[in-house]
Design a protein around this motif. Structure first.
Motif, PDB file in Angstrom:
ATOM      1  N   PHE A 161     -28.842  41.946 -50.604  1.00 41.38           N
ATOM      2  CA  PHE A 161     -28.895  41.290 -49.300  1.00 41.38           C
ATOM      3  C   PHE A 161     -27.541  41.326 -48.586  1.00 41.38           C
ATOM      4  O   PHE A 161     -27.431  41.792 -47.442  1.00 41.38           O
ATOM      5  N   LEU A 162     -26.497  40.839 -49.248  1.00 38.90           N
ATOM      6  CA  LEU A 162     -25.180  40.770 -48.595  1.00 38.90           C
ATOM      7  C   LEU A 162     -24.598  42.158 -48.343  1.00 38.90           C
ATOM      8  O   LEU A 162     -23.943  42.386 -47.319  1.00 38.90           O
ATOM      9  N   LYS A 163     -24.856  43.095 -49.259  1.00 40.57           N
ATOM     10  CA  LYS A 163     -24.348  44.446 -49.063  1.00 40.57           C
ATOM     11  C   LYS A 163     -24.986  45.081 -47.841  1.00 40.57           C
ATOM     12  O   LYS A 163     -24.320  45.734 -47.027  1.00 40.57           O
ATOM     13  N   HIS A 164     -26.301  44.880 -47.681  1.00 43.45           N
ATOM     14  CA  HIS A 164     -26.984  45.436 -46.508  1.00 43.45           C
ATOM     15  C   HIS A 164     -26.498  44.763 -45.227  1.00 43.45           C
ATOM     16  O   HIS A 164     -26.303  45.428 -44.203  1.00 43.45           O
ATOM     17  N   ALA A 165     -26.304  43.423 -45.261  1.00 44.30           N
ATOM     18  CA  ALA A 165     -25.807  42.709 -44.084  1.00 44.30           C
ATOM     19  C   ALA A 165     -24.446  43.240 -43.662  1.00 44.30           C
ATOM     20  O   ALA A 165     -24.161  43.391 -42.464  1.00 44.30           O
ATOM     21  N   GLU A 166     -23.605  43.557 -44.647  1.00 33.81           N
ATOM     22  CA  GLU A 166     -22.271  44.108 -44.348  1.00 33.81           C
ATOM     23  C   GLU A 166     -22.402  45.470 -43.670  1.00 33.81           C
ATOM     24  O   GLU A 166     -21.659  45.781 -42.732  1.00 33.81           O
ATOM     25  N   LYS A 167     -23.369  46.281 -44.111  1.00 33.41           N
ATOM     26  CA  LYS A 167     -23.585  47.593 -43.486  1.00 33.41           C
ATOM     27  C   LYS A 167     -24.002  47.454 -42.024  1.00 33.41           C
ATOM     28  O   LYS A 167     -23.732  48.327 -41.206  1.00 33.41           O
ATOM     29  N   GLN A 168     -24.674  46.327 -41.707  1.00 27.55           N
ATOM     30  CA  GLN A 168     -25.132  46.079 -40.341  1.00 27.55           C
ATOM     31  C   GLN A 168     -24.069  45.353 -39.508  1.00 27.55           C
ATOM     32  O   GLN A 168     -24.374  44.783 -38.459  1.00 27.55           O
ATOM     33  N   ASN A 169     -22.826  45.367 -39.987  1.00 26.11           N
ATOM     34  CA  ASN A 169     -21.666  44.800 -39.275  1.00 26.11           C
ATOM     35  C   ASN A 169     -21.701  43.279 -39.179  1.00 26.11           C
ATOM     36  O   ASN A 169     -21.081  42.702 -38.281  1.00 26.11           O
ATOM     37  N   PHE A 170     -22.420  42.614 -40.089  1.00 28.86           N
ATOM     38  CA  PHE A 170     -22.387  41.157 -40.136  1.00 28.86           C
ATOM     39  C   PHE A 170     -21.194  40.695 -40.968  1.00 28.86           C
ATOM     40  O   PHE A 170     -20.821  41.343 -41.945  1.00 28.86           O
ATOM     41  N   LYS A 171     -20.636  39.577 -40.577  1.00 33.08           N
ATOM     42  CA  LYS A 171     -19.553  38.936 -41.326  1.00 33.08           C
ATOM     43  C   LYS A 171     -20.047  37.582 -41.833  1.00 33.08           C
ATOM     44  O   LYS A 171     -20.777  36.880 -41.122  1.00 33.08           O
ATOM     45  N   CYS A 172     -19.660  37.220 -43.038  1.00 34.90           N
ATOM     46  CA  CYS A 172     -20.065  35.945 -43.643  1.00 34.90           C
ATOM     47  C   CYS A 172     -19.096  34.854 -43.214  1.00 34.90           C
ATOM     48  O   CYS A 172     -17.901  34.926 -43.537  1.00 34.90           O
ATOM     49  N   GLU A 173     -19.579  33.881 -42.492  1.00 34.20           N
ATOM     50  CA  GLU A 173     -18.735  32.800 -41.985  1.00 34.20           C
ATOM     51  C   GLU A 173     -19.358  31.441 -42.314  1.00 34.20           C
ATOM     52  O   GLU A 173     -20.579  31.300 -42.236  1.00 34.20           O
ATOM     53  N   PRO A 174     -18.534  30.449 -42.672  1.00 33.40           N
ATOM     54  CA  PRO A 174     -17.144  30.589 -43.143  1.00 33.40           C
ATOM     55  C   PRO A 174     -17.139  31.143 -44.561  1.00 33.40           C
ATOM     56  O   PRO A 174     -18.107  30.941 -45.315  1.00 33.40           O
ATOM     57  N   ALA A 175     -16.082  31.830 -44.939  1.00 28.12           N
ATOM     58  CA  ALA A 175     -16.044  32.530 -46.227  1.00 28.12           C
ATOM     59  C   ALA A 175     -16.273  31.579 -47.393  1.00 28.12           C
ATOM     60  O   ALA A 175     -16.944  31.925 -48.375  1.00 28.12           O
ATOM     61  N   ALA A 176     -15.738  30.344 -47.302  1.00 27.15           N
ATOM     62  CA  ALA A 176     -15.847  29.392 -48.415  1.00 27.15           C
ATOM     63  C   ALA A 176     -17.295  29.018 -48.704  1.00 27.15           C
ATOM     64  O   ALA A 176     -17.654  28.725 -49.849  1.00 27.15           O
ATOM     65  N   ALA A 177     -18.143  29.047 -47.665  1.00 23.01           N
ATOM     66  CA  ALA A 177     -19.543  28.655 -47.863  1.00 23.01           C
ATOM     67  C   ALA A 177     -20.332  29.705 -48.636  1.00 23.01           C
ATOM     68  O   ALA A 177     -21.411  29.412 -49.151  1.00 23.01           O
ATOM     69  N   TRP A 178     -19.807  30.923 -48.712  1.00 23.86           N
ATOM     70  CA  TRP A 178     -20.545  32.025 -49.348  1.00 23.86           C
ATOM     71  C   TRP A 178     -20.056  32.320 -50.763  1.00 23.86           C
ATOM     72  O   TRP A 178     -20.535  33.261 -51.399  1.00 23.86           O
ATOM     73  N   GLU A 179     -19.106  31.538 -51.265  1.00 27.38           N
ATOM     74  CA  GLU A 179     -18.501  31.849 -52.562  1.00 27.38           C
ATOM     75  C   GLU A 179     -19.505  31.798 -53.704  1.00 27.38           C
ATOM     76  O   GLU A 179     -19.379  32.547 -54.675  1.00 27.38           O
ATOM     77  N   ASN A 180     -20.500  30.894 -53.644  1.00 22.24           N
ATOM     78  CA  ASN A 180     -21.448  30.765 -54.758  1.00 22.24           C
ATOM     79  C   ASN A 180     -22.800  31.406 -54.453  1.00 22.24           C
ATOM     80  O   ASN A 180     -23.796  31.096 -55.085  1.00 22.24           O
TER      81      ASN A 180
END
Length: 421
Positions: A161-180
């Protein structure tokens, strides 16, 4: 029969005849009906037929119990809607096996029906829903999720999921919320996938939540994507509006500091320096008054369009001359169709004045010499509609900015000073 089934933890209900059976079945909506063929009042065939046309009972499995082994009787039972037959006297193990099989199949049928209903509902939703495996691989995505994430090929469903989102130019915000991730978020932080603004598209903000799956094993996660771009943009507009108003009010306040200088330094009021400070203070006070009135007019503008308030067009000429003199604009021409002079617009006097003042003010502000030539035209569009247009020979609005003209206090000036020369 009751003693045999009670040991299997089935909940049982009994009826003494066909009519009572139909009444009880309608009340409890059973998972299985064991129906005797020979009964008082109405026989099993008739009960079966009436069950099959009942909207809530039509799909309930029916096992017919009968001592008659005739082939024609069985065919009649099947035509009436029976799912299975057991001959009396019945074999206990055979009966238990058939009851278990039919109730299990009926449960699967219910689950399949509910799943299809859920998938149909989810497919109609504008929100995105995904099933993500324990290793973050995408296993299912509804139409909303496929649209947001560009999941246009079957190969995309084997990606993480996250790898595909990154390919679609999405950024995970805020970074701390995505750590787990992909565990549910702990704390108050909300997860967002953000695709930055491009030359062709505005920014896209997707709020990402993990929803609990009832009875889930923990191997899959249901991910909910919700487009919150409008709310985010609205918050930014509010911040921009507040910043702009703050600047609008603070700038003229700075000019009033000259009054404090006069008091603190005891400058001779007849001196050129005092006259200069007083002139600056006077201009700043006038400017501050104008800014506050502008803001109040904007705040009150929702009240300006009411059916009981109308503007008579024979007043338009004197109103334009008044605004022209106030703003010190030299050339303003008016054309109004003769048939419209005695007509009215569905606006209040204050609304028409506000519209014209704003347009005239901008015309002067954005003219290279602050001396625009303004033309006001009032014509028929159709029998019930009048077009009032204002044009000038000054600087125009860039085409890409036209979509933003309805944002309160928006301006395209790069440095956001509010002081465009």
């Amino acid at each position: 029969l009751g003693m045999l089934l009670a040991r299997e933890n089935y909940q049982l209900a009994f009826a003494a005849n066909g009519e009572e059976a139909l009444q009880i079945a309608e009340e409890i909506l059973p998972d299985l009906i064991l129906l005797d063929l020979m009964m008082p009042e109405i026989d099993g065939f008739e009960v079966c037929k009436r069950l099959r046309v009942h909207p809530q009972l039509a799909e309930v499995p029916i096992i017919m119990l009968t001592a008659i082994t005739d082939r024609k009787v069985r065919l009649s039972g099947i035509e009436a809607g029976a799912d299975d037959f057991i001959t009396k006297p019945f074999d206990k193990l055979e009966l238990l096996a058939r009851v278990r099989t039919i109730t299990r199949l009926n449960r699967y049928r219910h689950l399949l029906s509910e799943r299809l209903r859920f998938e149909w509902t989810v497919e109609q939703s504008d929100d995105g829903y995904l099933l993500v495996g324990f290793d973050d691989t995408i296993q299912y995505a509804n139409s909303g999720a496929r649209l947001y994430l560009g999941l246009l090929s079957e190969n995309a469903f084997s990606e993480r999921f996250l790898k595909h989102a990154e390919k679609q130019n999405f950024k995970c915000e805020p970074a701390a919320a995505w750590e787990n991730w992909p565990k549910p978020n702990v704390g108050d932080m909300t997860r967002y996938l953000v695709r930055p603004e491009s030359n062709n598209e505005p920014s896209l903000w997707l709020q990402v939540d993990i929803l609990d799956l009832p009875g889930g094993t923990g191997r899959n996660q249901l991910v909910h994507l919700r487009d919150v771009s409008e709310q985010i943009h609205l918050q930014r507009q509010m911040w921009t509006f507040q910043t702009f108003v703050s600047h609008k009010l603070r700038a003229p306040l700075n000019g009033l500091v000259g009054l404090q200088i006069l008091e603190q330094t005891k400058i001779d009021l007849s001196s050129p320096q005092a006259h200069s400070l007083l002139r600056i203070a006077q201009e700043s006070a006038k400017r501050l008054q104008d800014q506050i009135l502008d803001i109040l007019r904007y705040v009150d503008s929702s009240q300006l369009l009411q059916e009981k308030n109308v503007f008579s067009l024979f007043k338009i000429s004197s109103l334009i001359n008044e605004i022209k003199e106030d703003l010190e604009i030299e050339t303003v021409s008016l054309y109004i169709a003769d048939s419209l002079v005695n007509k009215s617009l569905a606006f209040s006097n204050q609304a028409i004045e506000l519209v014209l003042r704003e347009l005239f003010t901008n015309a002067k502000k954005f003219h290279p010499q602050q001396s625009p030539t303004i033309e006001v035209s009032i014509k028929h569009q159709d029998i019930a509609t009048i077009v009032l247009s204002v044009s000038d020979d000054g600087q125009s609005v860039a085409s890409k900015e036209l979509a933003k003209v309805w944002i309160p206090y928006y301006q395209s000036e790069k440095y956001f000073t509010g002081e465009v020369k």
